[in-house]
Every structure is written in structure tokens, then in C-alpha cells.
Scaffold this active site. Sequence first.
Site, PDB file in Angstrom:
ATOM      1  N   LYS A 113     -45.545  30.567 -99.657  1.00 62.40           N
ATOM      2  CA  LYS A 113     -46.225  30.826 -98.380  1.00 62.40           C
ATOM      3  C   LYS A 113     -45.655  30.398 -97.237  1.00 62.40           C
ATOM      4  O   LYS A 113     -45.641  30.827 -96.273  1.00 62.40           O
ATOM      5  CB  LYS A 113     -47.580  30.895 -98.631  1.00 62.40           C
TER       6      LYS A 113
HETATM    7  C1  LIG Z   1     -49.002  34.152-103.352  1.00 69.96           C
HETATM    8  C2  LIG Z   1     -48.173  33.511-104.998  1.00 69.96           C
HETATM    9  C3  LIG Z   1     -47.354  34.458-105.709  1.00 69.96           C
HETATM   10  C4  LIG Z   1     -47.628  35.991-105.368  1.00 69.96           C
HETATM   11  O1  LIG Z   1     -46.963  36.339-104.294  1.00 69.96           O
HETATM   12  P1  LIG Z   1     -47.184  37.937-103.804  1.00 69.96           P
HETATM   13  O2  LIG Z   1     -46.159  38.167-102.467  1.00 69.96           O
HETATM   14  O3  LIG Z   1     -48.522  37.692-103.434  1.00 69.96           O
HETATM   15  O4  LIG Z   1     -46.705  38.817-104.739  1.00 69.96           O
HETATM   16  C5  LIG Z   1     -46.783  33.968-106.709  1.00 69.96           C
HETATM   17  N1  LIG Z   1     -46.607  32.863-106.811  1.00 69.96           N
HETATM   18  C6  LIG Z   1     -47.380  31.679-106.187  1.00 69.96           C
HETATM   19  C7  LIG Z   1     -47.133  30.204-106.297  1.00 69.96           C
HETATM   20  C8  LIG Z   1     -48.038  32.318-105.064  1.00 69.96           C
HETATM   21  O5  LIG Z   1     -48.659  31.393-104.031  1.00 69.96           O
END
Ligand SMILES: *Cc1c(COP(=O)(O)O)cnc(C)c1O
Length: 499
Positions: A113
Site C-alpha cells: 500500500k
Molecule cells: C491490500 C492487500 C492485498 C490486496 O490488494 P487489492 O489491491 O485490494 O486486491 C494483498 N496483500 C496485502 C498484503 C495487502 O495489504
Amino acid sequence: MLYTSTRDKSIRVSSAQAIAQGISDEGGLFVPCELPEFSIDKIAAMASMPYTERAKTVLREFLTDFTEEELEYCVSGAYRADKFSSPAIAPTVNVDGNKNILELWHGPTCAFKDMALQLLPYLMTVSAKKTAEGKEIVILVATSGDTGKAALEGFKDVDKTRILVFYPVDGVSPMQKLQMTTQEGKNVAVCAINGNFDDAQSAVKSIFTDADIKQTLAEKNMMFSSANSINWGRLVPQIVYYFSAYCDMLNMGKISAGDEINVVVPTGNFGNILAGYYAKQMGVPIKKLICASNSNNVLTDFLKTGMYNRNRDFYTTTSPSMDILISSNLERLLYHMSGEDDKLVSSLMSSLSADGKYTVSEELIGKIQAVFDAGFASEADVDATIKSHFDKYNYLCDTHTAVAVKVYDDYVAATGDDIPTVIDSTASPYKFSKSVLTAVLGGNTPELDEFDMVEELNKVTGAAVPAPLASLKSKQIRFENVCNKEDMADMVFSLLNIN
Ligand SMILES: *Cc1c(COP(=O)(O)O)cnc(C)c1O
């Protein structure tokens, strides 16, 4: 470059407006009206650039209402060497043969993120200056664990912004919870809700589009925006690392310019993999995008059958950031793949909110299947994958990444399609120390507190502990609020000190 809405394609907004506003008034998501195209020569030329230059090369095409100085300010502020533990920002690492891992978790909160949420506050403040007439921006976030912390860290003490984060009380890992409840900054607040991520996300979306609440904020010279991947400003930075990974693969000699790669993405809200789809449409030679789910495999079923049905058991897994049954960004894919049929998207989304399900035509799912494959991994699969990859390759992956690795292995076994592949790694194993250590030890969970677990995992594996996680140990807990999902709107007012 202009943006429209998935539920009303007569709408036209600039990128600054799309980013400042977050979601379209009628509830649709902003999407670009057309996509820029990159020739393979232009992509190959990016291979000699550092990450920040690769980022500017891609972002410039989307943020056409930003000046070159603004773009430089945003990108150089976001991807600073003192914030990312790898000089490559998002390095691609070869594990074995054609299996490569794109490590997206070297930022300050140790999850992918950060790739978007380090940049978003810059994009947001520049956008607000252009469009929001001096209003204070209130960022509302629903998080399955990682977005919350990354958004808090990105927006903390950013002028003219406030940030409020809601997380499911029993739906995040102990480390994720500590990261949020100890958050520093004058403009931040965190609250747990009795419910799961879908409850939090639905409540946040309805607060955003509630006319009365918006009016109350407007009277205080405030406006809402979103740091979830419903905001275009979250998605656009993610497109960059698919270009960057392709460049890394060129530099590593794994491919020649023009060769195709497969991409595997551990998926929840469908934002990350959708960014991969945009990269493919823009010219990155991606053959298949493989959508990996945990036991909450609503997307696997959809991509295999064309029927989306969230009416099913919800599982709390060891990969909590993927414990999601309503994948918001699928809406954008449906819009693009249906030939921009906003009426269809509106009606599918109405069915989803009324009945929890919808079915698309055979033609539409056929088109989607030409680009996307899908699979899911059980909890036992995840544990076995973490252990086997550590034992065999000395590569330690977190629970979310392990979902993707397992789904990829299954894909190769089923199809024989083993072309050079990039698997997204979305979190540091130390965010999920207990699950990862238990897997590495073959099922034995030591009786240790969270920080001793981190130390033990380090002792057993030798993998470096990210500094931002180690430093949490000495931090004070600041936020202990819990509320019911029905009371989230009131909680928002109370946290903002307005009524
Ligand atoms: C948010 C997240 C995901 C999923 O990603 P999306 O874009 O919501 O599909 C997968 N792994 C981790 C560690 C995340 O923080």
C-alpha cells in the site's frame, strides 16, 4: 486526459478533480476516458531509469493537468531513499528459473500500500489546490489492515487534511493493529468497528455519498475524500510498478524487449491486479494476469463462471488483507470490458447491493477470461508454500504472497504455461510473524508475544527485520475506540469535533 464515471459516462472531470473527490457523486468510480499507449521501445528505454523517473514517465500521461514541477515535487517527495529500505524502491528478485518476485513492501509500513499511499497525499494536496477552494480534506478509510496504516503514515501532519481510519476489530494481525493504534500525528484518528472489512467499506461508501453529511461538512469548509483503491489516485501509482518490473526483467536478462510475461497478484479489492490490467492495455507485454485469492474465493468463482456471489461464508484467514467479499475495483474492469456500458455496470452494482450477487453474459466473461486466470489457496496451502520456499530457495514470503505463489504453481501445473513470470509480493513477512513462523516451524506456534515472535522469526530465518516494525515496541497506544457499523457516521462527526 479526462476521466469519467463507471456509472455515468457523460461525466467528464480532470485528474485533479477525480483525485480530490475520490468517488463520483452517483456512486460510480472514476476511470480514464482513454488509455495512453507506450511502444515497446519507449518501455525498453525506461529500463535505464531509476524508479522515480519510471514513475514520472507513466504518471505524466495520466496527470495532464499537473505541471512538470508539480509532478517532480510529488514523485520525489513520495519515493525518498530515507523512506524505502531498497534503493530500487520495488525490486524484482529471482527465486528460481522463471519465477520472480516483485517486492512491493520496502516502504515505511512494510506493505505494498505504501507504493500508492506515499504518493497519494502529494497528489491529493496538489489536486485540492486546483479544485477544492481551500477546503480541508477529510480522508475516510476502511481498511483490512494495511491500507489504514499506510494512509495514516502518508497523511500524518499533511496540511489541510484530516484522516480517519476504521478497521475490523478482530480482522487484522496484532502487528497491523499496533501499527495503527500507535499512530502519531495531529490530524489522525483510528477506530475499530464491530464487523468485517466489507461492513467498514460499505459504511464508508454510504457516508461519502450521503447528501446531508456532505452538507454538514461543507458548512465547516471540509470535504470528504478517499484513500481506498476506489480513488483513482491510489490506482495510478500502482500502474508504474508493472512497467518497472518489466524493465527489471529486461535488466536481469530474463526477457528481451517484446517478450511476454505472466503476472500473479494476491487479490482482495482488485486494485493491484487492475493496475496490472491497465499496464497491459498500455503496452506492457503481459500475457495473463492471474488473480490469486485465499479461502474467500469469490473472485476465483467469478472469473471461472461469470457469476459473482458474495452470499457465502466469510473466513478470517492468515492473509487478512485479502479477507474481502466485495471487490470494489472489479467495477472498473466490468466497465472497460463491457465496451464502457455504464448502464450495465449500474445495474450489476444495484444487484450486488440488493441481492449480493450478479451474473454477466457469456460473451463478457469470455472476454475477461482471455486476459485473466484465477485460483485460490487454502490455509494449509499457504503454510506449506511458506515452508517449502524457505527450505528450498531460502526465500521467506508472507502469507499473502504465499497465496499468490501457490496459485501460480497450480497454474503452471494445470497449463504448462511457464513463461517468465512476476509474482507480486505485497507484505513483509514480519507483519504476520506468528503465521509465518508457525509455517516455517512446520505447525508449531511458540508461546511468545508479538515482538518476541518477530525476534524468533529473525533468529530462525535470518531475514532482516524492517526498522519501522521493530520501533513500534516503544510506542504508546493512542487509539482504543470501538464502535458498531451503524454508528460510524456519528463517530466521524465526533472524531472531527462537529455535530
Ligand atoms: C491490500 C492487500 C492485498 C490486496 O490488494 P487489492 O489491491 O485490494 O486486491 C494483498 N496483500 C496485502 C498484503 C495487502 O495489504
